[in-house]
Write a protein that holds these residues in place. Structure first.
Motif, PDB file in Angstrom:
ATOM      1  N   VAL A   8     -34.777 -12.767  20.294  1.00 31.04           N
ATOM      2  CA  VAL A   8     -34.833 -12.461  21.727  1.00 31.04           C
ATOM      3  C   VAL A   8     -34.187 -13.576  22.541  1.00 31.04           C
ATOM      4  CG1 VAL A   8     -36.320 -11.926  23.670  1.00 31.04           C
ATOM      5  CG2 VAL A   8     -36.930 -11.127  21.385  1.00 31.04           C
ATOM      6  N   CYS A   9     -34.599 -14.837  22.306  1.00 30.18           N
ATOM      7  CA  CYS A   9     -34.048 -15.929  23.107  1.00 30.18           C
ATOM      8  C   CYS A   9     -33.059 -16.790  22.327  1.00 30.18           C
ATOM      9  CB  CYS A   9     -35.163 -16.774  23.714  1.00 30.18           C
ATOM     10  SG  CYS A   9     -36.201 -17.630  22.532  1.00 30.18           S
ATOM     11  N   VAL A  11     -33.627 -19.060  20.079  1.00 33.93           N
ATOM     12  CA  VAL A  11     -34.099 -20.396  19.707  1.00 33.93           C
ATOM     13  C   VAL A  11     -34.465 -20.425  18.226  1.00 33.93           C
ATOM     14  CG1 VAL A  11     -36.130 -21.883  19.938  1.00 33.93           C
ATOM     15  CG2 VAL A  11     -34.901 -21.127  21.970  1.00 33.93           C
ATOM     16  N   LEU A  12     -34.085 -21.496  17.548  1.00 32.12           N
ATOM     17  CA  LEU A  12     -34.561 -21.707  16.183  1.00 32.12           C
ATOM     18  C   LEU A  12     -35.937 -22.354  16.307  1.00 32.12           C
ATOM     19  CD1 LEU A  12     -33.919 -21.507  13.162  1.00 32.12           C
ATOM     20  CD2 LEU A  12     -33.064 -23.850  13.284  1.00 32.12           C
ATOM     21  N   ASP A  14     -39.742 -23.586  15.454  1.00 30.15           N
ATOM     22  CA  ASP A  14     -40.623 -24.086  14.410  1.00 30.15           C
ATOM     23  C   ASP A  14     -41.833 -23.168  14.286  1.00 30.15           C
ATOM     24  OD1 ASP A  14     -39.064 -26.274  13.912  1.00 30.15           O
ATOM     25  OD2 ASP A  14     -40.726 -27.691  14.001  1.00 30.15           O
ATOM     26  N   THR A  16     -44.781 -23.935  14.418  1.00 32.26           N
ATOM     27  CA  THR A  16     -45.831 -24.275  15.376  1.00 32.26           C
ATOM     28  C   THR A  16     -45.623 -23.607  16.733  1.00 32.26           C
ATOM     29  OG1 THR A  16     -44.607 -26.273  15.931  1.00 32.26           O
ATOM     30  CG2 THR A  16     -46.385 -26.493  14.342  1.00 32.26           C
ATOM     31  N   GLU A  17     -44.428 -23.058  16.979  1.00 32.36           N
ATOM     32  CA  GLU A  17     -44.192 -22.340  18.236  1.00 32.36           C
ATOM     33  C   GLU A  17     -44.482 -20.849  18.082  1.00 32.36           C
ATOM     34  OE1 GLU A  17     -40.503 -22.545  20.484  1.00 32.36           O
ATOM     35  OE2 GLU A  17     -40.464 -24.696  20.247  1.00 32.36           O
ATOM     36  N   TYR A  60     -45.134 -19.599  22.062  1.00 28.13           N
ATOM     37  CA  TYR A  60     -44.943 -20.793  22.900  1.00 28.13           C
ATOM     38  C   TYR A  60     -43.563 -20.808  23.551  1.00 28.13           C
ATOM     39  CZ  TYR A  60     -49.239 -23.109  21.475  1.00 28.13           C
ATOM     40  OH  TYR A  60     -50.547 -23.439  21.283  1.00 28.13           O
ATOM     41  N   GLY A  61     -42.739 -19.788  23.277  1.00 25.38           N
ATOM     42  CA  GLY A  61     -41.413 -19.735  23.877  1.00 25.38           C
ATOM     43  C   GLY A  61     -41.309 -18.556  24.820  1.00 25.38           C
ATOM     44  N   CYS A  62     -40.472 -17.574  24.442  1.00 27.93           N
ATOM     45  CA  CYS A  62     -40.247 -16.448  25.352  1.00 27.93           C
ATOM     46  C   CYS A  62     -41.395 -15.443  25.315  1.00 27.93           C
ATOM     47  CB  CYS A  62     -38.916 -15.777  25.034  1.00 27.93           C
ATOM     48  SG  CYS A  62     -38.850 -15.044  23.391  1.00 27.93           S
ATOM     49  N   LYS A  64     -42.141 -13.166  23.087  1.00 28.07           N
ATOM     50  CA  LYS A  64     -41.816 -11.826  22.578  1.00 28.07           C
ATOM     51  C   LYS A  64     -42.059 -11.727  21.067  1.00 28.07           C
ATOM     52  CE  LYS A  64     -40.531 -10.580  26.587  1.00 28.07           C
ATOM     53  NZ  LYS A  64     -41.568  -9.902  27.376  1.00 28.07           N
TER      54      LYS A  64
END
Lengths: 107, 189
Positions: A8-9, A11-12, A14, A16-17, A60-62, A64
């Motif tokens: 979706v975003c 990002v690689l 981790d 923990t996210e 912890y990010g987008c 989704k």
């Protein structure tokens, strides 16, 4: 450490996210099903040693949900793909076959 | 309007970098499908800023628009303009499905100043903060220590951290400790 690329975003992320959502592509047993079928849907998982399709949330990010294909024994990641699908896409299946010729295919 | 009370009362510490709570800042959450043209148009009209690309933040004058998710942006503006800007956004979106909320008091904004900010944050976040990977204009939601935060790089020696108000004390203490003098390896300077 497991790292998955959020489709979706981009990002690689981790481990923990992320939050795991268990086995992917389960078919829900509806109100018309038998109790056994519903119990299977709720509790019975393939839990393979090897290729596995999973749901993950980039919480912890987008925020989704997405799908990931990985090997439960080696932690090798074959790819991630959209949550808006009921089966692994062809490119993911091809990527798995290239790495695991003996794989029996999606259940 | 009631007097603005930030989460930490403007607390600040000086260590390897300066960690300071920002003065009261307006923060507006907008949730809507960012891929629709109506949303980009309404944001542009209300803030004067075009929608940022994924993982970016765009700034013009006293306002900034940060990409949070494919269906969420966070708008920064002066504290006293937040209510009016939220109303403008909502009005501009009209019938387009959306949610606009003034989150100014729900979140805390902490400023980091000094060339060592990357190394301070790298102690507790999985984000690759190397200068080539994360630079001015980048905006990233992630975790720090064990709580959700967003990192905003606004310049080579300046970054901001956005977190929930309820964990502002924890984040500030964490940053103050991570920014202890002589505790940074100094690789990225």
């Amino acid at each position: 450490m497991l790292q998955l690329e959020c489709p979706v975003c981009g990002v690689l992320a981790d481990e923990t996210e992320l939050v795991p959502g268990g086995e992917a592509h389960l078919q829900r047993a509806g109100p018309d099903s038998t109790d056994d079928a519903f119990a299977d849907y709720l509790f019975t998982r393939a839990n393979p040693r090897g290729v596995h399709f999973e749901r993950w949330c980039h919480v912890y990010g987008c925020g989704k949900w997405f799908h990931a294909a990985r090997d439960t024994a080696t932690l090798e990641v074959f790819g991630t793909y959209s949550a808006q699908t009921t089966a692994p896409p062809d490119d993911i299946v091809a990527a798995i076959r290239a790495r695991r010729p003996e794989w029996e295919g999606p259940a | 309007m009631a007097e603005a009370m930030t989460a930490l009362g403007g607390a600040a510490t000086e260590g390897a970098i300066r960690v300071a709570e920002a003065p009261p800042t307006g923060m507006i959450a907008l949730r809507a499908d960012l891929s629709t043209r109506a949303v980009g148009k309404a944001v542009k009209e209300a803030t004067g800023i075009a929608l940022p690309r994924a993982l970016r933040i765009e700034t013009a004058k006293d306002r900034s628009v940060a990409w949070m998710a494919p269906d969420e942006v966070l708008v920064f503006c002066p504290w006293e303009k937040a209510a009016g800007l939220a109303a403008d956004l909502s009005e501009g979106l009209g019938d387009t499905p959306h949610l606009v909320a003034d989150m100014s008091s729900a979140r805390a904004l902490i400023d980091l100043s000094g060339p060592g900010w990357r190394e301070v944050l790298a102690k507790g976040t999985p984000v690759d903060l190397a200068p080539g990977a994360f630079g001015p204009g980048d905006f990233r939601r992630t975790r720090l220590g064990q709580v959700a935060v967003a990192i905003w790089a606004s310049g080579p020696e300046r970054a901001h951290l956005i977190c929930f108000r309820s964990v502002a004390g924890f984040v500030f203490d964490w940053l103050s400790m991570a920014a202890a003098r002589d505790s940074l390896p100094g690789l990225w300077r």
